[in-house]
Design a protein around this motif. Structure first.
Motif, PDB file in Angstrom:
ATOM      1  N   MET A  96      -6.549  -7.012  -4.411  1.00 41.10           N
ATOM      2  CA  MET A  96      -6.150  -7.068  -3.003  1.00 41.10           C
ATOM      3  C   MET A  96      -6.823  -5.997  -2.148  1.00 41.10           C
ATOM      4  O   MET A  96      -6.878  -6.122  -0.934  1.00 41.10           O
ATOM      5  CB  MET A  96      -4.624  -6.953  -2.898  1.00 41.10           C
ATOM      6  CG  MET A  96      -3.912  -8.173  -3.434  1.00 41.10           C
ATOM      7  SD  MET A  96      -2.132  -7.969  -3.610  1.00 41.10           S
ATOM      8  CE  MET A  96      -1.615  -7.588  -1.961  1.00 41.10           C
ATOM      9  N   GLN A  97      -7.314  -4.925  -2.781  1.00 38.42           N
ATOM     10  CA  GLN A  97      -8.025  -3.857  -2.064  1.00 38.42           C
ATOM     11  C   GLN A  97      -7.211  -3.315  -0.887  1.00 38.42           C
ATOM     12  O   GLN A  97      -7.722  -3.181   0.220  1.00 38.42           O
ATOM     13  CB  GLN A  97      -9.381  -4.370  -1.575  1.00 38.42           C
ATOM     14  CG  GLN A  97     -10.297  -4.883  -2.643  1.00 38.42           C
ATOM     15  CD  GLN A  97     -11.064  -3.790  -3.338  1.00 38.42           C
ATOM     16  OE1 GLN A  97     -11.492  -2.852  -2.698  1.00 38.42           O
ATOM     17  NE2 GLN A  97     -11.232  -3.902  -4.632  1.00 38.42           N
ATOM     18  N   LEU A  98      -5.923  -3.001  -1.133  1.00 35.89           N
ATOM     19  CA  LEU A  98      -5.063  -2.494  -0.064  1.00 35.89           C
ATOM     20  C   LEU A  98      -4.743  -1.008  -0.231  1.00 35.89           C
ATOM     21  O   LEU A  98      -3.723  -0.532   0.243  1.00 35.89           O
ATOM     22  CB  LEU A  98      -3.758  -3.298  -0.016  1.00 35.89           C
ATOM     23  CG  LEU A  98      -3.886  -4.755   0.390  1.00 35.89           C
ATOM     24  CD1 LEU A  98      -2.542  -5.457   0.289  1.00 35.89           C
ATOM     25  CD2 LEU A  98      -4.427  -4.867   1.806  1.00 35.89           C
ATOM     26  N   PRO A 110       0.798  -1.232   0.000  1.00 34.84           N
ATOM     27  CA  PRO A 110       0.000   0.000   0.000  1.00 34.84           C
ATOM     28  C   PRO A 110       0.830   1.282   0.000  1.00 34.84           C
ATOM     29  O   PRO A 110       0.534   2.197  -0.729  1.00 34.84           O
ATOM     30  CB  PRO A 110      -0.828  -0.102   1.276  1.00 34.84           C
ATOM     31  CG  PRO A 110      -0.819  -1.540   1.633  1.00 34.84           C
ATOM     32  CD  PRO A 110       0.453  -2.115   1.098  1.00 34.84           C
ATOM     33  N   GLN A 122      -3.210  -5.423  -7.615  1.00 38.87           N
ATOM     34  CA  GLN A 122      -3.446  -4.171  -6.885  1.00 38.87           C
ATOM     35  C   GLN A 122      -4.939  -3.942  -6.701  1.00 38.87           C
ATOM     36  O   GLN A 122      -5.403  -3.554  -5.632  1.00 38.87           O
ATOM     37  CB  GLN A 122      -2.859  -2.978  -7.638  1.00 38.87           C
ATOM     38  CG  GLN A 122      -1.385  -2.827  -7.528  1.00 38.87           C
ATOM     39  CD  GLN A 122      -0.889  -1.622  -8.322  1.00 38.87           C
ATOM     40  OE1 GLN A 122      -1.651  -0.965  -9.035  1.00 38.87           O
ATOM     41  NE2 GLN A 122       0.388  -1.346  -8.204  1.00 38.87           N
TER      42      GLN A 122
END
Length: 121
Positions: free
Chosen positions: A81-83, A14, A78
């Motif tokens: 992963m929802q980070l 992130p 990206q």
């Protein structure tokens, strides 16, 4: 492996640079993508040249294709992963691909790619 691990870290974590945000100019991240994936292709090609087994042009194109696929997968991850990373940015994928394939002529110019000349004429 070190270059690949660095790229994975920089593209998937992130905040890979910590709390420090670097503001250069609009689109600077695309140049970074271009350089990262061009560097990955160049690393694949250089490593073979360094051990005395240079790639031919076809294998160099395959190395660039592998780099481009890694870039596309990183963009998808990206997103998935929802980070906090946007992911699925078509312009990031385009920059990844352009960098990956631009490395091939550069490596050829540096003589890291073996060109076989047919002498049957």
């Amino acid at each position: 492996m070190v270059v690949l691990i660095a790229i994975i870290y920089l593209t998937l974590f992130p905040q890979p640079l910590g709390e420090n945000e670097v503001h250069l100019f609009e689109g600077a991240d695309k140049i970074v993508h271009f350089i990262m994936f061009g560097g990955l292709t160049g690393t694949f090609i250089f490593d073979r040249w360094r051990i005395g087994q240079p790639l031919g042009m076809g294998a160099a194109i395959l190395a660039a294709t592998a780099s481009a696929v890694i870039g596309a997968v990183a963009e998808y991850l990206q997103y998935a992963m929802q980070l906090g990373r946007s992911g699925n940015d078509i312009f990031d994928i385009l920059a990844n691909n352009l960098g990956a394939f631009a490395a091939v002529p550069v490596c050829r110019w540096l003589h890291w790619i073996h060109i076989v000349v047919d002498s049957r004429s």
